[in-house]
Each structure stands twice: as structure tokens, then as C-alpha cells.
Design a protein around this motif. Structure first.
Motif, PDB file in Angstrom:
ATOM      1  N   ASP B 124      -4.757  -9.788  -2.191  1.00  9.62           N
ATOM      2  CA  ASP B 124      -3.719  -9.118  -1.534  1.00  9.62           C
ATOM      3  C   ASP B 124      -4.200  -7.999  -0.961  1.00  9.62           C
ATOM      4  O   ASP B 124      -3.648  -7.577   0.168  1.00  9.62           O
ATOM      5  N   LEU B 125      -4.925  -7.213  -1.665  1.00  6.69           N
ATOM      6  CA  LEU B 125      -5.350  -6.089  -1.177  1.00  6.69           C
ATOM      7  C   LEU B 125      -5.972  -5.852   0.159  1.00  6.69           C
ATOM      8  O   LEU B 125      -5.872  -5.087   0.978  1.00  6.69           O
ATOM      9  N   PRO B 126      -7.128  -6.857   0.177  1.00  4.38           N
ATOM     10  CA  PRO B 126      -7.861  -6.652   1.305  1.00  4.38           C
ATOM     11  C   PRO B 126      -7.037  -6.993   2.546  1.00  4.38           C
ATOM     12  O   PRO B 126      -7.325  -5.976   3.780  1.00  4.38           O
ATOM     13  N   ALA B 127      -5.987  -7.733   2.672  1.00  4.63           N
ATOM     14  CA  ALA B 127      -5.277  -7.886   3.832  1.00  4.63           C
ATOM     15  C   ALA B 127      -4.515  -6.894   4.215  1.00  4.63           C
ATOM     16  O   ALA B 127      -4.241  -6.003   5.514  1.00  4.63           O
ATOM     17  N   THR B 128      -3.659  -6.039   2.967  1.00  2.00           N
ATOM     18  CA  THR B 128      -3.229  -4.921   3.194  1.00  2.00           C
ATOM     19  C   THR B 128      -4.261  -3.816   3.754  1.00  2.00           C
ATOM     20  O   THR B 128      -3.826  -2.905   4.571  1.00  2.00           O
ATOM     21  N   LEU B 129      -5.459  -3.795   3.437  1.00  2.00           N
ATOM     22  CA  LEU B 129      -6.227  -2.734   3.792  1.00  2.00           C
ATOM     23  C   LEU B 129      -6.603  -2.769   5.502  1.00  2.00           C
ATOM     24  O   LEU B 129      -6.720  -2.120   6.367  1.00  2.00           O
ATOM     25  N   VAL B 130      -6.507  -4.140   5.746  1.00  2.00           N
ATOM     26  CA  VAL B 130      -6.724  -4.655   7.269  1.00  2.00           C
ATOM     27  C   VAL B 130      -5.449  -4.149   8.041  1.00  2.00           C
ATOM     28  O   VAL B 130      -5.830  -3.486   9.273  1.00  2.00           O
ATOM     29  N   ALA B 131      -4.071  -4.232   7.597  1.00  2.00           N
ATOM     30  CA  ALA B 131      -3.245  -3.897   8.263  1.00  2.00           C
ATOM     31  C   ALA B 131      -3.287  -2.249   8.565  1.00  2.00           C
ATOM     32  O   ALA B 131      -2.797  -1.654   9.225  1.00  2.00           O
ATOM     33  N   LEU B 132      -3.785  -1.575   7.591  1.00  2.00           N
ATOM     34  CA  LEU B 132      -3.731   0.020   7.180  1.00  2.00           C
ATOM     35  C   LEU B 132      -4.947   0.401   7.920  1.00  2.00           C
ATOM     36  O   LEU B 132      -5.087   1.741   8.149  1.00  2.00           O
ATOM     37  N   ARG B 133      -6.076  -0.335   8.470  1.00  2.00           N
ATOM     38  CA  ARG B 133      -7.193  -0.179   9.112  1.00  2.00           C
ATOM     39  C   ARG B 133      -7.970   0.995   8.250  1.00  2.00           C
ATOM     40  O   ARG B 133      -8.205   2.104   8.672  1.00  2.00           O
ATOM     41  N   ALA B 134      -8.039   0.621   7.300  1.00  2.00           N
ATOM     42  CA  ALA B 134      -8.823   1.134   6.026  1.00  2.00           C
ATOM     43  C   ALA B 134     -10.384   1.324   6.387  1.00  2.00           C
ATOM     44  O   ALA B 134     -11.012   0.601   7.242  1.00  2.00           O
ATOM     45  N   THR B 135     -11.067   2.429   5.878  1.00  2.00           N
ATOM     46  CA  THR B 135     -12.359   2.493   5.827  1.00  2.00           C
ATOM     47  C   THR B 135     -12.943   2.201   4.386  1.00  2.00           C
ATOM     48  O   THR B 135     -12.531   2.945   3.353  1.00  2.00           O
ATOM     49  N   VAL B 136     -14.028   1.330   4.303  1.00  2.00           N
ATOM     50  CA  VAL B 136     -14.648   1.225   2.918  1.00  2.00           C
ATOM     51  C   VAL B 136     -15.924   2.285   2.886  1.00  2.00           C
ATOM     52  O   VAL B 136     -16.698   2.104   3.846  1.00  2.00           O
ATOM     53  N   VAL B 137     -15.842   2.894   2.093  1.00  2.00           N
ATOM     54  CA  VAL B 137     -17.300   3.875   1.746  1.00  2.00           C
ATOM     55  C   VAL B 137     -17.812   3.288   0.732  1.00  2.00           C
ATOM     56  O   VAL B 137     -17.630   2.662  -0.250  1.00  2.00           O
ATOM     57  N   TRP B 180       7.070  -0.655   7.214  1.00  2.00           N
ATOM     58  CA  TRP B 180       5.854  -1.682   6.684  1.00  2.00           C
ATOM     59  C   TRP B 180       6.841  -2.742   6.115  1.00  2.00           C
ATOM     60  O   TRP B 180       7.881  -2.941   5.656  1.00  2.00           O
ATOM     61  N   GLY B 181       5.719  -3.866   5.664  1.00  2.00           N
ATOM     62  CA  GLY B 181       6.531  -5.096   4.877  1.00  2.00           C
ATOM     63  C   GLY B 181       5.349  -5.986   4.230  1.00  2.00           C
ATOM     64  O   GLY B 181       4.178  -5.932   5.088  1.00  2.00           O
ATOM     65  N   TYR B 182       5.332  -6.336   3.208  1.00  2.00           N
ATOM     66  CA  TYR B 182       4.622  -7.283   2.751  1.00  2.00           C
ATOM     67  C   TYR B 182       5.052  -8.611   2.092  1.00  2.00           C
ATOM     68  O   TYR B 182       6.135  -8.362   1.345  1.00  2.00           O
ATOM     69  N   ALA B 198       0.434  -8.912   5.578  1.00  2.00           N
ATOM     70  CA  ALA B 198       0.904  -7.407   5.255  1.00  2.00           C
ATOM     71  C   ALA B 198       1.032  -6.832   6.737  1.00  2.00           C
ATOM     72  O   ALA B 198       0.344  -7.064   7.790  1.00  2.00           O
ATOM     73  N   TYR B 199       2.259  -6.067   6.962  1.00  2.00           N
ATOM     74  CA  TYR B 199       2.521  -5.170   8.397  1.00  2.00           C
ATOM     75  C   TYR B 199       2.631  -3.768   8.128  1.00  2.00           C
ATOM     76  O   TYR B 199       3.396  -3.180   7.090  1.00  2.00           O
ATOM     77  N   GLN B 200       2.095  -3.118   8.711  1.00  2.00           N
ATOM     78  CA  GLN B 200       2.118  -1.680   8.772  1.00  2.00           C
ATOM     79  C   GLN B 200       2.206  -1.284  10.263  1.00  2.00           C
ATOM     80  O   GLN B 200       1.465  -1.327  11.157  1.00  2.00           O
ATOM     81  N   SER B 201       3.479  -0.385  10.526  1.00  2.23           N
ATOM     82  CA  SER B 201       3.593   0.163  11.826  1.00  2.23           C
ATOM     83  C   SER B 201       3.034   1.252  12.087  1.00  2.23           C
ATOM     84  O   SER B 201       2.683   1.991  10.954  1.00  2.23           O
ATOM     85  N   GLU B 202       2.402   1.862  13.014  1.00  2.00           N
ATOM     86  CA  GLU B 202       2.104   2.912  13.532  1.00  2.00           C
ATOM     87  C   GLU B 202       2.384   3.335  14.717  1.00  2.00           C
ATOM     88  O   GLU B 202       2.762   2.520  15.585  1.00  2.00           O
ATOM     89  N   PRO B 203       2.246   4.517  15.120  1.00  2.00           N
ATOM     90  CA  PRO B 203       2.920   4.924  16.574  1.00  2.00           C
ATOM     91  C   PRO B 203       2.041   4.161  17.478  1.00  2.00           C
ATOM     92  O   PRO B 203       0.987   4.360  17.684  1.00  2.00           O
ATOM     93  N   GLY B 204       2.862   3.332  18.488  1.00  2.00           N
ATOM     94  CA  GLY B 204       2.419   2.690  19.631  1.00  2.00           C
ATOM     95  C   GLY B 204       1.501   1.245  19.369  1.00  2.00           C
ATOM     96  O   GLY B 204       1.064   0.847  20.067  1.00  2.00           O
ATOM     97  N   ALA B 205       1.282   1.029  18.027  1.00  2.00           N
ATOM     98  CA  ALA B 205       0.767  -0.254  17.737  1.00  2.00           C
ATOM     99  C   ALA B 205       0.952  -0.666  16.539  1.00  2.00           C
ATOM    100  O   ALA B 205       2.246  -0.498  15.981  1.00  2.00           O
ATOM    101  N   GLY B 206       0.357  -1.579  15.647  1.00  2.00           N
ATOM    102  CA  GLY B 206       0.920  -2.000  14.455  1.00  2.00           C
ATOM    103  C   GLY B 206      -0.430  -2.848  13.781  1.00  2.00           C
ATOM    104  O   GLY B 206      -1.157  -3.337  14.849  1.00  2.00           O
TER     105      GLY B 206
END
Lengths: 163, 275
Positions: B124-137, B180-182, B198-206
Motif C-alpha cells: 500500500d505505502l509505495p503507491a501512496t508515496l507515488v501519489a504524494l511525489r515523495a523523495t526517498v533518502v 485525497w482518497g485511498y 491512491a489519489y492526492q490532489s495538489e494545486p493544478g495537478a494530481g
């Protein structure tokens, strides 16, 4: 790699007592509890992280002891079903399972009780739906869950009232 | 079910863990909660010669705000994320998704870093991180580097991590109350998702991440593009399965999974969440 048959000496704290155990790193917590420490109240069911019969508390939180190496318990506080009752006085969750008849054959019960202690402590026992969601990692093949859920809600009420 | 014998070292710092992994190369594996690794070791699908336990490393389970981002330590457990009042406020999609992983016992042991590093496309979590445009350190012998989540998953259970590197942190934009929605579709509560969205809205995109629609976690790029162009939700959802490659197995055929992706995206876009 010659190291791979090594044994390690582990200080494992279970039910408030620290045991020194010499073991192989590959030994699972459930096997060490049952076979080395004689704590057979924790049952081994599916061995695949599914059924929850082997649930114990690690640092107060429910964990499936078939999916944790005993060596990972180093420095942590492990608690099993044997430690819940105070002498002859049952823990409120145990008493509620008895009162509500939340068991039939009893095999899943130690795991159910330990999982319930943890979920009540985390504030998850707010209503029937939340209890069912929080207990989804514990399978019972006898009861149909109705009385188990009733027991958890009843125990939660009692524990909350005592706070 | 007991794994084959292995050697065990308990690291007390990230640097010590990296040194051990560097010394032993591909024969060594890092273990944190162990909820991805131990099951496959018990089945003897994996047999590392050395386990490097990260459980003794302090201060790697942080959940804190840094500027516009939430910074999450790799050893934060799923239950830490789920129950964090701060994360629920700052990135509710991630807190909600963490609460749908496995069951309580699994969430008490499994870690964010472990789930990310294992690279299972049905997680579950990787797809959510994709929706959130996360950065892996990532930390390794060459020092720290950052990898955008889109470049992290390279194949089935394969990631951009070298054998002697560790995921140490995730950086996620603070989304606040943006919609957002999961959606996680499975037959029983404890099952892996047959398909998840996983869906996360952001200004002007998603951002839209897909669970189990191919060999890796995927981004629904065509649907995102339509969303940015102002298409209505039905048109966006119809593109959910474009450029995906779902497998057929006992849980469903590829066509069934494609259908699910479209239906689940339409629900996620409407802000409906699985419980």
C-alpha cells in the motif's frame, strides 16, 4: 560463511524476568517462549502471520511472535498471557472473555486476549466496527466473533471506568 | 517453519549497518520489523547469510515537519504513522493508508523504510508515496543521496538501492486538507490489495499511484494528465489502467484488475476511502 551456524547469548525479558538464553539467531520468538522458557500459553497456529494465535505484547503492543526472531527481542519487554492475571484475579480482558463467553475451543483465546489488551490500550475499542477492524489479525474458527467483540467492548468500558 | 541458519549482527548506528552491509555484499540483508523478509526466509525463498538488524538504531523513527515537508524516519512503524496526530493533520492520505496495512500486529512491527525498500508492487505505502511525489533518502558508503520515488522502483522487488545502501528517511509534501482518497480492494481484511489506488490532489495537478497493476508500483500518468487538463472525473478514471501491465492470478485476471483500477480511481477521486 563459517559464522552461519553461530549461537548467540541473548538476555530476553519476559513477564518482567530476564532470562539468559543461548540460541541460534534463526529461532523464532514463539519457539523460544514455548520450548525454552516453557511458556506454552502462547499458541502456535498458522506460522504465517495470519491467524494471530501466537500474539504477545512487545513493549506493550501486540505482535505475532511467529514473525519475530527472538534476538529481535533484545532490550525489549515481552509479555505473554501467563503474566496477565494477578494470582487468581483475572485481568479485565480475561474476565470479560469469561463473562461474555468469548471462546469455545480456546485455541485462539490467548492471542485474542493479548491483541485485545493492546487494542484497548491504543484506544481502538470505540465501537463494534473498530473492534472488528482491530481484531482482523486474529482468526477464530468456533465463535463467529460475536461474543469476542462483546467481550472486548465490555472490557474496554471497565478499563476506561477504572482510569 | 524456521529459516536456514544465518549470522546476526545488531547495528547501533546507520554507519555501522552500512559498514556491515558493505563488508558482506549481496550475502547480507538488513532487517527492521522483518514483516517482508522473515516470511520469505521461513519459506526459504530467501536465505541471506547475514542479517543486519536495524532495531538497535536510535532516533530513526521520527515524524516531524521541516518547512513544506513531512520528514519520516525509516524505522517509523506503520502504527506510528497511522496514530500520529501530526501526520493525520499534515498528510492524511499517508496516515490513512498506513492504517490499512495488514493488521494491528503487523503494523506494530512493520516499518515505513522496510515497506519502501522491499519494493512489493502489491504494498500500500509505495503507491501512496507515488501519489504524494515523495523523495526517498538513501544512505550508503558514498554518503546520503535522494531519489524521487518515481526513480526508485526499477523492477519486481527491485529498487534503486545498492546492496550496501539503506533507506533512512522519506520526505513527503505537506498536503493538509487538500482532497485525497485511498481505495484498497481485497476479499478479506488482512489480504494484500488485489488492486489499490491512491489519489492526492495538489494545486493544478494530481498524483495517482497504483497498487498491483504491474511489476512495480506505478503512476497513472495518463489519468494525471487528464486531471491536469481539467477532464471530468469519469474521463480521468477511464484512463486509470492505461500503460499498466497487471498480472492474472488466483485473485483475478488482468482484465478484472484493469476494471478495478478504473472503478477504484473514480471512487478515490470522489474522496471515498476504504476502511
Amino acid at each position: 560463511m563459517t559464522e552461519s551456524t553461530e549461537t548467540v547469548t541473548l538476555d530476553l525479558t519476559v513477564n518482567g524476568r530476564t532470562h539468559q538464553v543461548e540460541l541460534e539467531p534463526r529461532e523464532l520468538l514463539v519457539d523460544v517462549l514455548r520450548e525454552r522458557l516453557g511458556l506454552t500459553g502462547t499458541n502456535l497456529g498458522c506460522e504465517t502471520t495470519s491467524c494471530g494465535a501466537c500474539t504477545v505484547l512487545v513493549d506493550g503492543r501486540s505482535v505475532k511472535s511467529c514473525t519475530m526472531l527472538a534476538v529481535q527481542g533484545q532490550g525489549r519487554d515481552v509479555r505473554t498471557i501467563e503474566d496477565l492475571a494477578d494470582g487468581e484475579v483475572l485481568h479485565p480482558v480475561q474476565a470479560a472473555f469469561q463473562r461474555c463467553h468469548g471462546l469455545q475451543c480456546g485455541f485462539c483465546t490467548p492471542g485474542m486476549v493479548m491483541a485485545s489488551v493492546s487494542l484497548i490500550d491504543e484506544g481502538r475499542a470505540t465501537d463494534e466496527q473498530s473492534v472488528r477492524a482491530a481484531l482482523k489479525g486474529n482468526l477464530c474458527r468456533c465463535t463467529g466473533y460475536q461474543n469476542i467483540v462483546a467481550a472486548v467492548l465490555s472490557a474496554a468500558q471497565e478499563i476506561e471506568a477504572d482510569r | 517453519m524456521t529459516p536456514v541458519p544465518f549470522a546476526y549482527r545488531r547495528a547501533t548506528s546507520v554507519q555501522e549497518a552500512i559498514s556491515l552491509l558493505t563488508e558482506h555484499g549481496e550475502e547480507a540483508k538488513a532487517i527492521a520489523g522483518g514483516h517482508s523478509l522473515l516470511p520469505i526466509m521461513k519459506l526459504r525463498f530467501a536465505a541471506p547469510e547475514l542479517l543486519v538488524d536495524l532495531g538497535g538504531i536510535p532516533d530513526l523513527d521520527h515524524i516531524r515537519v521541516e518547512g513544506d515537508e513531512m520528514v519520516l524516519g525509516a524505522l517509523a512503524r506503520h502504527s506510528d504513522l497511522e496514530l500520529s496526530a501530526l501526520l493525520r493533520e499534515e498528510v492524511p492520505l499517508l496516515a490513512h493508508t498506513a492504517g490499512l496495512v495488514g493488521d494491528c500486529q503487523i503494523r506494530h512491527r512493520g516499518t515505513l523504510g522496510g515497506s519502501v525498500a522491499h519494493g512489493d508492487p502489491s504494498a500500500d505505502l509505495p503507491a501512496t508515496l507515488v501519489a504524494l511525489r515523495a523523495t526517498v533518502v538513501v544512505d550508503g558508503p558514498g554518503g546520503r543521496r535522494t531519489v524521487p520515488v518515481d526513480h526508485f522502483y526499477t523492477g519486481f522487488l527491485e529498487t534503486a538501492l545498492a546492496p550496501d545502501e539503506l533507506v533512512v528517511e522519506l520526505r513527503v509534501p505537506r498536503t493538509g486538507d487538500a482532497p485525497w482518497g485511498y481505495q484498497k480492494f481485497r476479499r478479506r481484511g488482512i489480504d494484500w490489495a488485489i488492486v489499490g489506488v491512491a489519489y492526492q490532489s495538489e494545486p493544478g495537478a494530481g498524483g495517482i499511484g497504483l497498487v498491483n497493476m504491474g511489476p512495480t508500483t506505478l503512476r497513472a500518468a495518463a489519468a494525471e494528465e487528464a486531471l491536469r487538463a481539467g477532464a471530468d472525473p469519469a474521463q480521468v478514471a477511464a484512463l486509470a489502467d492505461q500503460d499498466t501491465a497487471p498480472v492474472g492470478d488466483a485473485s483475478g485476471s488482468p482484465e478484472y484488475r484493469r476494471h478495478l483500477a478504473r472503478v477504484l480511481l473514480s471512487r478515490a477521486l470522489a474522496g471515498r476511502n476504504s476502511s
